[in-house]
Motif scaffolding. Structure first.
Motif, short mmCIF file in Angstrom:
data_model
loop_
_atom_site.label_atom_id
_atom_site.label_comp_id
_atom_site.label_asym_id
_atom_site.label_seq_id
_atom_site.Cartn_x
_atom_site.Cartn_y
_atom_site.Cartn_z
N LYS A 282 0.81 -1.21 0.00
CA LYS A 282 0.00 0.00 0.00
C LYS A 282 0.85 1.27 0.00
O LYS A 282 0.50 2.27 -0.63
CB LYS A 282 -0.91 0.00 1.21
CG LYS A 282 -2.03 -1.02 1.15
CD LYS A 282 -2.93 -0.90 2.36
CE LYS A 282 -4.09 -1.90 2.31
NZ LYS A 282 -4.97 -1.78 3.48
N GLU A 283 1.98 1.21 0.72
CA GLU A 283 2.85 2.40 0.79
C GLU A 283 3.45 2.71 -0.59
O GLU A 283 3.54 3.87 -0.98
CB GLU A 283 3.96 2.18 1.81
CG GLU A 283 3.44 2.15 3.25
CD GLU A 283 4.55 1.91 4.25
OE1 GLU A 283 5.63 1.41 3.82
OE2 GLU A 283 4.37 2.23 5.43
N ALA A 284 3.85 1.66 -1.33
CA ALA A 284 4.39 1.86 -2.67
C ALA A 284 3.33 2.42 -3.61
O ALA A 284 3.59 3.31 -4.43
CB ALA A 284 4.94 0.55 -3.22
N ALA A 285 2.09 1.89 -3.48
CA ALA A 285 0.98 2.36 -4.32
C ALA A 285 0.66 3.82 -4.02
O ALA A 285 0.40 4.62 -4.93
CB ALA A 285 -0.24 1.48 -4.09
N GLN A 286 0.69 4.14 -2.72
CA GLN A 286 0.42 5.53 -2.33
C GLN A 286 1.50 6.47 -2.87
O GLN A 286 1.21 7.57 -3.33
CB GLN A 286 0.35 5.64 -0.80
CG GLN A 286 -0.06 7.04 -0.33
CD GLN A 286 -0.17 7.12 1.19
OE1 GLN A 286 0.07 6.13 1.89
NE2 GLN A 286 -0.54 8.28 1.70
N ALA A 287 2.77 6.00 -2.82
CA ALA A 287 3.88 6.80 -3.35
C ALA A 287 3.71 7.02 -4.84
O ALA A 287 3.95 8.12 -5.36
CB ALA A 287 5.20 6.11 -3.05
N GLN A 288 3.30 5.95 -5.56
CA GLN A 288 3.07 6.07 -7.01
C GLN A 288 2.00 7.11 -7.31
O GLN A 288 2.12 7.91 -8.25
CB GLN A 288 2.64 4.71 -7.57
CG GLN A 288 3.79 3.73 -7.79
CD GLN A 288 4.54 4.00 -9.07
OE1 GLN A 288 4.86 5.14 -9.37
NE2 GLN A 288 4.85 2.96 -9.83
N LYS A 289 0.94 7.07 -6.52
CA LYS A 289 -0.16 8.01 -6.71
C LYS A 289 0.31 9.46 -6.48
O LYS A 289 -0.02 10.38 -7.25
CB LYS A 289 -1.30 7.67 -5.76
CG LYS A 289 -2.51 8.57 -5.91
CD LYS A 289 -3.61 8.16 -4.93
CE LYS A 289 -4.82 9.09 -5.05
NZ LYS A 289 -5.89 8.74 -4.08
N ILE A 291 3.38 10.59 -6.71
CA ILE A 291 4.30 10.97 -7.78
C ILE A 291 3.53 11.38 -9.03
O ILE A 291 3.86 12.36 -9.71
CB ILE A 291 5.28 9.81 -8.09
CG1 ILE A 291 6.26 9.64 -6.91
CG2 ILE A 291 6.06 10.09 -9.37
CD1 ILE A 291 7.12 8.39 -7.02
N ALA A 292 2.45 10.63 -9.35
CA ALA A 292 1.63 10.94 -10.52
C ALA A 292 0.96 12.30 -10.36
O ALA A 292 0.88 13.10 -11.30
CB ALA A 292 0.58 9.84 -10.72
N GLU A 293 0.47 12.58 -9.12
CA GLU A 293 -0.17 13.88 -8.87
C GLU A 293 0.83 15.02 -9.00
O GLU A 293 0.51 16.09 -9.55
CB GLU A 293 -0.80 13.88 -7.46
CG GLU A 293 -2.01 12.98 -7.33
CD GLU A 293 -2.55 12.97 -5.91
OE1 GLU A 293 -1.93 13.62 -5.03
OE2 GLU A 293 -3.59 12.31 -5.67
N LEU A 294 2.05 14.77 -8.49
CA LEU A 294 3.08 15.81 -8.57
C LEU A 294 3.45 16.08 -10.03
O LEU A 294 3.60 17.24 -10.43
CB LEU A 294 4.31 15.37 -7.78
CG LEU A 294 5.49 16.35 -7.76
CD1 LEU A 294 5.06 17.68 -7.17
CD2 LEU A 294 6.66 15.77 -6.97
N ARG A 295 3.59 15.02 -10.83
CA ARG A 295 3.92 15.19 -12.24
C ARG A 295 2.81 15.93 -12.99
O ARG A 295 3.07 16.77 -13.86
CB ARG A 295 4.17 13.84 -12.89
CG ARG A 295 5.54 13.25 -12.56
CD ARG A 295 5.72 11.89 -13.19
NE ARG A 295 7.10 11.41 -13.05
CZ ARG A 295 7.49 10.18 -13.32
NH1 ARG A 295 6.61 9.27 -13.75
NH2 ARG A 295 8.75 9.83 -13.17
N ALA A 296 1.57 15.59 -12.64
CA ALA A 296 0.43 16.27 -13.27
C ALA A 296 0.44 17.76 -12.92
O ALA A 296 0.19 18.62 -13.77
CB ALA A 296 -0.88 15.62 -12.84
N LEU A 297 0.74 18.06 -11.64
CA LEU A 297 0.80 19.45 -11.19
C LEU A 297 1.90 20.22 -11.92
O LEU A 297 1.70 21.34 -12.38
CB LEU A 297 1.03 19.49 -9.68
CG LEU A 297 1.11 20.89 -9.04
CD1 LEU A 297 -0.21 21.63 -9.24
CD2 LEU A 297 1.44 20.78 -7.57
N LEU A 298 3.08 19.59 -12.02
CA LEU A 298 4.18 20.23 -12.71
C LEU A 298 3.91 20.41 -14.20
O LEU A 298 4.31 21.41 -14.80
CB LEU A 298 5.47 19.41 -12.51
CG LEU A 298 6.01 19.37 -11.08
CD1 LEU A 298 7.18 18.40 -10.98
CD2 LEU A 298 6.44 20.76 -10.63
N GLY A 299 3.18 19.45 -14.76
CA GLY A 299 2.80 19.57 -16.16
C GLY A 299 1.88 20.73 -16.41
O GLY A 299 2.00 21.47 -17.38
#
Length: 304
Positions: A282-289, A291-299
């Motif tokens: 769950k911790e890895a999945a949460q980290a992935q999520k 990271i995806a949100e951060l990339r979307a924000l930066l995009g």
């Protein structure tokens, strides 16, 4: 205040009378050869003494003293009756030079017991007729006249002007019409620009009066809170003949750039990144999520 025959809105030239208009104004006065002992200066009244005190020091007056000793006082002083004597409306430099030259009498035009407001108006007219008044003279005399007209202090006047400009207050004193008729400028100019001159230091006023620095350049100095730094910048600006843009850059250089609020967080995160591979489930999945949100924000920021 407008001189008879002048149209409102023609700018500060409204105060400069023609020869006929000046004659009509001076006809109101009586020419008197007054004992110099009966003439005095009201403290804080004369524009030159109020805004450019150095113009009245003995060194600056020497040429005028020499001329008066040789030719006498060629232009009568404008005076009014005050306390049984003559109070100077216009001509303080001539009065002080005559004192140094040991004259016993002065030619004066006596306008009688006129009000403070009328005396200020007459001083502006006389000064405008002889010289090209600076923006400092115009502004400080203007605020003095407005204070007499509205019975407000300078601080109250500035607040009132801004309130009228923003539509929060009614112009009950007709200030806007008066400013336009007298100076050719309206409330916005006086509220947002001319009022800044009230915050100039004596040294800054003198620099503008002496045309060593443009008034817009001094506006930039108002952003410097440290008075010692402000004096140093003024001296440097005068020495190098800086324009407003030059002063602005110097002022900005005094203010250290603020670090981006995320900088320390980014530096900390950089050190934590290697630990991401230790996460599982769950911790890895949460980290992935995340990271995806951060990339979307930066995009999104990049698109902006």
């Amino acid at each position: 205040m407008t001189v008879k025959g002048k149209k409102p809105g023609a700018g500060f030239a409204n105060l400069v009378p023609s020869a006929d208009e000046l004659a009509a104004i001076t006809e109101q006065a009586v020419l008197v050869n007054a004992p110099i002992s009966s003439v005095h200066v009201l403290p804080g009244f004369n524009p030159r003494g109020r805004y450019s005190g150095d113009e009245l020091n003995s060194e600056k007056l020497q040429e005028l003293v020499k001329s008066i000793r040789e030719h006498g006082v060629l232009q009568p002083l404008w005076v009014r009756l005050h306390g049984g004597e003559y109070a100077v409306i216009a001509g303080e430099r001539r009065y002080r030079a005559a004192m140094i030259a040991d004259l016993t009498h002065l030619p004066v035009l006596n306008f009688g017991a006129v009000s403070d407001e009328r005396a200020e108006e007459l001083a502006l007219i006389e000064n405008a007729h002889r010289t090209n008044p600076s923006i400092v003279d115009q502004t400080l005399s203007g605020f003095k006249l407005l204070a007499l007209r509205t019975k407000m202090s300078q601080e109250e006047l500035v607040r009132h002007l801004n309130g009228v400009r923003k539509g929060q207050l009614k112009d009950t004193h007709g200030v806007g019409e008066w400013l336009q008729a007298t100076y050719g400028t309206g409330i916005s100019v006086w509220a947002q620009q001319r009022s800044k001159i009230l915050n100039f230091t004596p040294e800054e006023l003198s620099a503008v009066q002496a045309r060593q620095l443009d008034v817009k350049a001094v506006y930039e100095l108002l952003n410097v809170k440290d008075q010692d730094k402000r004096r140093e910048l003024l001296a440097e600006a005068v020495r190098h003949g800086w324009k407003a843009e030059d002063v602005r850059k110097a002022v900005q250089a005094l203010t250290p750039k603020k670090a981006h609020p995320l900088l320390s967080s980014v530096e900390g995160l950089r050190g934590d990144l290697p630990r991401l591979k230790q996460l599982t489930g769950k911790e890895a999945a949460q980290a992935q999520k995340l990271i995806a949100e951060l990339r979307a924000l930066l995009g999104q920021d990049k698109k902006r």
